[in-house]
Design a protein around this motif. Structure first.
Motif, PDB file in Angstrom:
ATOM      1  N   ILE A 181       0.818  -1.222   0.000  1.00 47.09           N
ATOM      2  CA  ILE A 181       0.000   0.000   0.000  1.00 47.09           C
ATOM      3  C   ILE A 181       0.848   1.267   0.000  1.00 47.09           C
ATOM      4  O   ILE A 181       0.368   2.349   0.330  1.00 47.09           O
ATOM      5  CB  ILE A 181      -0.999   0.022   1.179  1.00 47.09           C
ATOM      6  N   ARG A 182       2.101   1.160  -0.413  1.00 46.36           N
ATOM      7  CA  ARG A 182       2.937   2.357  -0.507  1.00 46.36           C
ATOM      8  C   ARG A 182       2.385   3.296  -1.571  1.00 46.36           C
ATOM      9  O   ARG A 182       1.880   2.871  -2.611  1.00 46.36           O
ATOM     10  CB  ARG A 182       4.388   1.983  -0.818  1.00 46.36           C
ATOM     11  N   ALA A 183       2.468   4.592  -1.269  1.00 47.37           N
ATOM     12  CA  ALA A 183       1.918   5.603  -2.172  1.00 47.37           C
ATOM     13  C   ALA A 183       2.576   6.945  -1.882  1.00 47.37           C
ATOM     14  O   ALA A 183       2.939   7.237  -0.735  1.00 47.37           O
ATOM     15  CB  ALA A 183       0.404   5.715  -1.999  1.00 47.37           C
ATOM     16  N   ASP A 184       2.695   7.764  -2.915  1.00 45.65           N
ATOM     17  CA  ASP A 184       3.329   9.071  -2.739  1.00 45.65           C
ATOM     18  C   ASP A 184       2.500   9.999  -1.858  1.00 45.65           C
ATOM     19  O   ASP A 184       3.027  10.941  -1.274  1.00 45.65           O
ATOM     20  CB  ASP A 184       3.548   9.736  -4.105  1.00 45.65           C
ATOM     21  N   TYR A 185       1.180   9.740  -1.782  1.00 41.40           N
ATOM     22  CA  TYR A 185       0.313  10.645  -1.028  1.00 41.40           C
ATOM     23  C   TYR A 185       0.192  10.275   0.456  1.00 41.40           C
ATOM     24  O   TYR A 185      -0.688  10.784   1.150  1.00 41.40           O
ATOM     25  CB  TYR A 185      -1.076  10.738  -1.665  1.00 41.40           C
ATOM     26  N   LEU A 186       1.086   9.440   0.960  1.00 42.14           N
ATOM     27  CA  LEU A 186       1.054   9.136   2.392  1.00 42.14           C
ATOM     28  C   LEU A 186       1.350  10.360   3.250  1.00 42.14           C
ATOM     29  O   LEU A 186       0.943  10.427   4.412  1.00 42.14           O
ATOM     30  CB  LEU A 186       2.030   7.999   2.729  1.00 42.14           C
ATOM     31  N   ASP A 187       2.065  11.333   2.691  1.00 45.44           N
ATOM     32  CA  ASP A 187       2.264  12.594   3.420  1.00 45.44           C
ATOM     33  C   ASP A 187       0.925  13.267   3.695  1.00 45.44           C
ATOM     34  O   ASP A 187       0.721  13.865   4.752  1.00 45.44           O
ATOM     35  CB  ASP A 187       3.164  13.547   2.618  1.00 45.44           C
ATOM     36  N   GLN A 188       0.007  13.177   2.742  1.00 47.63           N
ATOM     37  CA  GLN A 188      -1.326  13.752   2.931  1.00 47.63           C
ATOM     38  C   GLN A 188      -2.102  12.975   3.988  1.00 47.63           C
ATOM     39  O   GLN A 188      -2.855  13.566   4.773  1.00 47.63           O
ATOM     40  CB  GLN A 188      -2.079  13.755   1.604  1.00 47.63           C
ATOM     41  N   ILE A 189      -1.914  11.660   4.019  1.00 48.42           N
ATOM     42  CA  ILE A 189      -2.559  10.837   5.057  1.00 48.42           C
ATOM     43  C   ILE A 189      -2.093  11.289   6.431  1.00 48.42           C
ATOM     44  O   ILE A 189      -2.879  11.408   7.372  1.00 48.42           O
ATOM     45  CB  ILE A 189      -2.221   9.340   4.866  1.00 48.42           C
ATOM     46  N   ALA A 190      -0.797  11.553   6.534  1.00 48.39           N
ATOM     47  CA  ALA A 190      -0.223  11.942   7.823  1.00 48.39           C
ATOM     48  C   ALA A 190      -0.791  13.271   8.318  1.00 48.39           C
ATOM     49  O   ALA A 190      -0.866  13.511   9.526  1.00 48.39           O
ATOM     50  CB  ALA A 190       1.292  12.028   7.714  1.00 48.39           C
ATOM     51  N   GLU A 191      -1.203  14.131   7.403  1.00 47.96           N
ATOM     52  CA  GLU A 191      -1.762  15.427   7.804  1.00 47.96           C
ATOM     53  C   GLU A 191      -3.145  15.294   8.421  1.00 47.96           C
ATOM     54  O   GLU A 191      -3.624  16.210   9.078  1.00 47.96           O
ATOM     55  CB  GLU A 191      -1.808  16.373   6.602  1.00 47.96           C
ATOM     56  N   GLY A 192      -3.804  14.165   8.189  1.00 51.41           N
ATOM     57  CA  GLY A 192      -5.024  13.843   8.906  1.00 51.41           C
ATOM     58  C   GLY A 192      -6.290  14.469   8.364  1.00 51.41           C
ATOM     59  O   GLY A 192      -6.358  14.969   7.241  1.00 51.41           O
ATOM     60  N   VAL A 193      -7.322  14.442   9.228  1.00 49.45           N
ATOM     61  CA  VAL A 193      -8.644  14.924   8.856  1.00 49.45           C
ATOM     62  C   VAL A 193      -8.599  16.409   8.486  1.00 49.45           C
ATOM     63  O   VAL A 193      -9.346  16.861   7.610  1.00 49.45           O
ATOM     64  CB  VAL A 193      -9.636  14.685  10.016  1.00 49.45           C
ATOM     65  N   GLU A 194      -7.709  17.151   9.121  1.00 47.00           N
ATOM     66  CA  GLU A 194      -7.621  18.584   8.846  1.00 47.00           C
ATOM     67  C   GLU A 194      -7.322  18.824   7.364  1.00 47.00           C
ATOM     68  O   GLU A 194      -7.859  19.752   6.744  1.00 47.00           O
ATOM     69  CB  GLU A 194      -6.536  19.236   9.711  1.00 47.00           C
ATOM     70  N   PHE A 195      -6.461  17.998   6.781  1.00 46.48           N
ATOM     71  CA  PHE A 195      -6.150  18.137   5.358  1.00 46.48           C
ATOM     72  C   PHE A 195      -7.353  17.746   4.505  1.00 46.48           C
ATOM     73  O   PHE A 195      -7.708  18.436   3.550  1.00 46.48           O
ATOM     74  CB  PHE A 195      -4.955  17.263   4.986  1.00 46.48           C
ATOM     75  N   ILE A 196      -8.003  16.651   4.851  1.00 43.57           N
ATOM     76  CA  ILE A 196      -9.160  16.186   4.080  1.00 43.57           C
ATOM     77  C   ILE A 196     -10.273  17.227   4.088  1.00 43.57           C
ATOM     78  O   ILE A 196     -10.979  17.412   3.091  1.00 43.57           O
ATOM     79  CB  ILE A 196      -9.648  14.823   4.632  1.00 43.57           C
ATOM     80  N   ASP A 197     -10.408  17.935   5.191  1.00 42.33           N
ATOM     81  CA  ASP A 197     -11.446  18.964   5.281  1.00 42.33           C
ATOM     82  C   ASP A 197     -11.226  20.132   4.315  1.00 42.33           C
ATOM     83  O   ASP A 197     -12.139  20.923   4.083  1.00 42.33           O
ATOM     84  CB  ASP A 197     -11.522  19.511   6.714  1.00 42.33           C
ATOM     85  N   THR A 198     -10.024  20.249   3.757  1.00 40.07           N
ATOM     86  CA  THR A 198      -9.749  21.332   2.802  1.00 40.07           C
ATOM     87  C   THR A 198     -10.069  20.934   1.364  1.00 40.07           C
ATOM     88  O   THR A 198     -10.019  21.778   0.464  1.00 40.07           O
ATOM     89  CB  THR A 198      -8.264  21.750   2.866  1.00 40.07           C
ATOM     90  N   LEU A 199     -10.412  19.668   1.135  1.00 43.35           N
ATOM     91  CA  LEU A 199     -10.569  19.155  -0.229  1.00 43.35           C
ATOM     92  C   LEU A 199     -11.997  19.318  -0.742  1.00 43.35           C
ATOM     93  O   LEU A 199     -12.670  18.342  -1.101  1.00 43.35           O
ATOM     94  CB  LEU A 199     -10.144  17.680  -0.268  1.00 43.35           C
ATOM     95  N   ASP A 200     -12.476  20.542  -0.809  1.00 39.20           N
ATOM     96  CA  ASP A 200     -13.859  20.795  -1.226  1.00 39.20           C
ATOM     97  C   ASP A 200     -14.130  20.312  -2.651  1.00 39.20           C
ATOM     98  O   ASP A 200     -15.191  19.741  -2.936  1.00 39.20           O
ATOM     99  CB  ASP A 200     -14.172  22.288  -1.114  1.00 39.20           C
ATOM    100  N   THR A 201     -13.203  20.545  -3.553  1.00 38.88           N
ATOM    101  CA  THR A 201     -13.393  20.108  -4.943  1.00 38.88           C
ATOM    102  C   THR A 201     -13.505  18.589  -5.025  1.00 38.88           C
ATOM    103  O   THR A 201     -14.364  18.049  -5.729  1.00 38.88           O
ATOM    104  CB  THR A 201     -12.216  20.578  -5.821  1.00 38.88           C
ATOM    105  N   GLN A 202     -12.658  17.907  -4.269  1.00 39.29           N
ATOM    106  CA  GLN A 202     -12.672  16.442  -4.274  1.00 39.29           C
ATOM    107  C   GLN A 202     -13.938  15.882  -3.629  1.00 39.29           C
ATOM    108  O   GLN A 202     -14.449  14.854  -4.062  1.00 39.29           O
ATOM    109  CB  GLN A 202     -11.430  15.900  -3.558  1.00 39.29           C
ATOM    110  N   VAL A 203     -14.431  16.562  -2.590  1.00 38.26           N
ATOM    111  CA  VAL A 203     -15.670  16.120  -1.933  1.00 38.26           C
ATOM    112  C   VAL A 203     -16.831  16.158  -2.926  1.00 38.26           C
ATOM    113  O   VAL A 203     -17.618  15.215  -3.026  1.00 38.26           O
ATOM    114  CB  VAL A 203     -15.974  17.003  -0.699  1.00 38.26           C
ATOM    115  N   LYS A 204     -16.949  17.261  -3.659  1.00 37.36           N
ATOM    116  CA  LYS A 204     -18.032  17.389  -4.647  1.00 37.36           C
ATOM    117  C   LYS A 204     -17.861  16.370  -5.771  1.00 37.36           C
ATOM    118  O   LYS A 204     -18.831  15.792  -6.275  1.00 37.36           O
ATOM    119  CB  LYS A 204     -18.060  18.807  -5.201  1.00 37.36           C
ATOM    120  N   ALA A 205     -16.604  16.115  -6.155  1.00 35.11           N
ATOM    121  CA  ALA A 205     -16.338  15.142  -7.216  1.00 35.11           C
ATOM    122  C   ALA A 205     -16.740  13.744  -6.770  1.00 35.11           C
ATOM    123  O   ALA A 205     -17.333  12.979  -7.545  1.00 35.11           O
ATOM    124  CB  ALA A 205     -14.856  15.174  -7.593  1.00 35.11           C
TER     125      ALA A 205
END
Length: 457
Positions: free
Chosen positions: A363-387
């Protein structure tokens, strides 16, 4: 550094070659003498045979090791682990020796074994990911247990494991058998990501009418950016494979999906702990559904074929939806690890856990840095939420099945929009008097708030 290894199957053999290549002296044993001969032949080929000693029984293995001993077990999970542990006790291991179960054992067995053998030797666990290739050239290694025995060997395993930006993908993630729990959840996330990629392929293939080669090109484009991952890369490669007469190889493969149990364990333990991981559970159920024809309930679970519909897909929007859905699969897994750590007092370090997943593992992936940032990062992804909302809705409208995509959208929606739980709890109290809690915090029953017509009851 001197280490022993019991079990020279595919994983054991490859890990053994990795160990001696990294400078360790290895004493190796397998009940099958041919396995030892094969390992020795491979070691001679790579020029490291002088650091390898094949033994014919466990007594000889224990005699050859300097105390305190370090012994790795790479044998099938279950009763065989206990049998080997008892044989090692009979062969003379002592309280200061460490025996590490490196197989895919159930973490509950690890907890029981730590208690069972606490006065005979130190029992520890380590999950290893990366398959045979990872074991040979650098796997992800999720270890756990007390510090006594690990302090002697962890510096060596830091060299044996994969590395990412100069940091080893070996870590002692927590106490007791948490290493096996973390590896189990790793596999649960793996199930979800594999199924999610398959669903995106299904949407593009049957929903949008694209060929396997065209889908592979889309996956390759995504991999050039932040979505680069091992599973996406191998999926692209698979879709490019063709027979000699130009047929897509993927079309020749039976639709039934196998499983070895760790995904099921993930689902079961999440339910036991009361932690929602719907994307991971949906992936397990998706595999079960591919095998319904082999069950006793096949007739009750087989329906007439239904027509599906085509649709136009915005590839940028699909990419955004896939990006967010992938992040949420990881976050569910980490929430399960955190909840289990709290329940069992394991003190699991999630940062160390993520470090072990950066390279070497499935399950290695380049976006694991984003995983580490947690829910706070996911909460900024408004475009992705709508998508994710739009793609999920459009996907379901085709009539095709999207269990993980739908479960992931439902997961996010449940946690980020008004819930309907108040009505379900009211239903429970209505027929079972389970109680309700009002917004003011008062705990009572429906009958305390309103008179209910007995005729309705």
């Amino acid at each position: 550094m001197q280490v022993a290894l019991v079990g020279l199957g595919v994983m054991g053999k490859n890990l053994a070659l990795n160990l001696i290549e990294k400078g360790l002296t290895l004493v190796a044993y397998d009940t099958n003498p041919d396995a030892g001969e094969e390992l020795l032949s491979c070691a001679k080929t790579q020029g490291t045979a002088e650091r390898l000693h094949i033994v014919s029984d466990l007594h000889d293995m224990v005699r050859r090791l300097e105390a305190p001993r370090s012994i790795l077990l790479l044998v099938p999970a279950g009763e065989l682990v206990d049998r080997v542990c008892q044989d090692l006790v009979d062969a003379g291991v002592g309280k200061d020796d460490i025996i590490v179960d490196c197989g895919n054992s159930n973490y509950k067995d690890g907890i029981a074994r730590k208690l069972k053998y606490q006065n005979k030797f130190e029992f520890a666990t380590m999950g290893i990911s990366g398959g045979a290739e990872g074991a040979r050239h650098g796997p992800a290694m999720m270890a756990s247990g007390s510090e006594g025995g690990w302090e002697r060997i962890e510096s060596s395993f830091e060299k044996v494991a994969a590395s990412y930006n100069g940091e080893s993908c070996f870590a002692r993630v927590g106490q007791s058998a948490s290493g096996h729990f973390v590896k189990m959840v790793h596999n649960g996330i793996e199930y979800a990501l594999m199924q999610l990629i398959a669903e995106i392929y299904q949407l593009l293939r049957l929903g949008a009418g694209k060929t396997p080669q065209q889908i592979a090109e889309i996956f390759d484009t995504w991999s050039e950016g932040e979505l680069n991952s091992y599973l996406l890369a191998i999926s692209s490669h698979i879709l490019k494979l063709e027979t000699t007469d130009g047929k897509a190889l993927v079309d020749l493969i039976d639709n039934k999906v196998g499983a070895k149990g760790t995904g099921l364990w993930t689902a079961q333990n999440a339910l036991e702990l009361g932690i929602a991981v719907p994307s991971l559970v949906a992936a397990v159920q998706a595999r079960h559904l591919t095998n319904t024809g082999d069950t006793h309930a096949a007739k009750e679970m087989t329906y007439a074929a239904k027509a599906t519909e085509r649709l136009d897909i915005d590839l940028d929007e699909l990419k955004d939806a896939f990006h967010l859905a992938s992040l949420l699969c990881y976050r569910q897994g980490l929430a399960l690890i955190k909840g289990a750590s709290r329940a069992h007092q394991w003190k699991v370090d999630l940062a160390k856990t993520l470090q072990t997943w950066r390279a070497g593992c499935i399950i290695r992936a380049d976006y694991l840095d984003q995983i580490a940032e947690g829910v706070e990062f996911i909460d900024t992804l408004d475009t992705q939420v709508k998508a994710l909302r739009r793609i999920t809705g459009a996907a379901v409208s085709t009539g095709l099945a999207f269990p993980v995509l739908s479960a992931t959208q439902n997961y996010l929606a449940t946690l980020s929009t008004p819930s309907n739980g108040h009505l379900v709890q009211a239903q429970r109290d209505y027929f079972g008097e389970h109680g309700i809690k009002t917004h003011s915090g008062e705990v009572c029953h429906l009958t305390d708030l309103v008179e209910i017509d007995a005729k309705v009851r």
